[in-house]
Design an enzyme around this catalytic site. Structure first.
Site, mmCIF file in Angstrom:
data_model
loop_
_atom_site.group_PDB
_atom_site.id
_atom_site.type_symbol
_atom_site.label_atom_id
_atom_site.label_comp_id
_atom_site.label_asym_id
_atom_site.label_seq_id
_atom_site.Cartn_x
_atom_site.Cartn_y
_atom_site.Cartn_z
ATOM 1 C CB THR A 91 -3.251 -1.289 -5.421
ATOM 2 O OG1 THR A 91 -2.798 -2.381 -5.920
ATOM 3 C CG2 THR A 91 -4.619 -1.473 -4.900
ATOM 4 C CB CYS A 205 2.288 -3.105 -10.427
ATOM 5 S SG CYS A 205 2.905 -3.085 -8.693
#
Length: 241
Positions: A91, A205
């Site tokens: 992430t 992202c």
């Protein structure tokens, strides 16, 4: 680390579940690249610690970053105890606590911004647009690293566009929802970043690659999920004894 076979692959430690939708892409990409490199029966040697993202998301939006740091360090220590050779945080946003993780464990961390920055600089770009969670777009842990280490000028969408980008991630993409209206909204936001001078766009992202890609931009798009996963596989292959 001692292995049973001299030619065994190093073990990749994946900190995932943020969300599992993108962690599944990491697992797929790493294993596909390993197969391509080593043959049709080959797969990556890896361990994954996967969080319940509902807990992570609540702490993020409550601003409880110290608690999140403790959780991430705990995950890294669990993976290190399992014998991993290096760590990958699956992430972008949770790289906010990368320095704390690096200080807490001896296993090296492959930073997502470094893998991305190296690729962008190699391609000759200097001014890039960044899409991601509000935390990634607005805080300095990611933009600052790209600027300091790679000399990149990072621009982000206007406030109303940042809200759209953030909300789509948390209300749709982490649940696997792919909405045509959201894809069009992202396309328009990308176009505005290009109008503002972005020479390339970072999908900062790991879920955004589920929604948009190169076909949605007139300038090069850098998918951090793919870049990071490929870099992890390449590191493991390069460490192979």
């Amino acid at each position: 680390m001692t292995t049973a076979f001299n030619d065994a692959l190093p073990t990749i430690g994946l900190i995932g579940g943020m969300s599992w939708e993108s962690s599944a892409e990491y697992y797929r990409i790493i294993n596909q690249r390993t197969r391509e490199a080593l043959g049709q029966t080959a797969s990556a040697q890896c361990l994954m610690w996967s969080f319940d993202f509902s807990r992570i998301e609540a702490l993020q939006h409550d601003g409880r970053w110290d608690e999140l740091t403790d959780l991430m360090i705990d995950a890294a220590k669990r993976l290190e105890a399992g014998g991993v050779d290096f760590l990958v945080i699956c992430t972008n946003t949770m790289h906010r606590m990368a320095p704390a993780i690096e200080a807490a464990v001896s296993a090296p961390l492959l930073h997502i911004a470094d893998a991305t920055g190296e690729r962008i600089v190699a391609d000759g770009h200097r001014r890039v647009g960044l899409l991601g969670t509000a935390f990634t777009m607005e805080q300095d842990f990611y933009k600052g690293r790209l600027a300091e280490r790679f000399g990149l000028e990072v621009i982000v969408p206007w406030p109303e566009d940042r809200k759209v980008v953030h909300d789509v991630i948390y209300q749709e993409l982490i649940s696997g929802r792919i909405e045509p209206a959201s894809r069009e909204a992202y396309r328009q936001i990308i176009a505005r970043l290009v109008e503002a001078g972005a020479e390339a766009i970072i999908l900062g992202c790991t879920e955004i690659m589920l929604l948009v890609g190169q076909e949605d931009s007139v300038v090069p798009v850098y998918d951090t999920t793919s870049i990071h996963a490929h870099a992890a596989c390449d590191r493991a292959l390069g460490m192979r004894s």
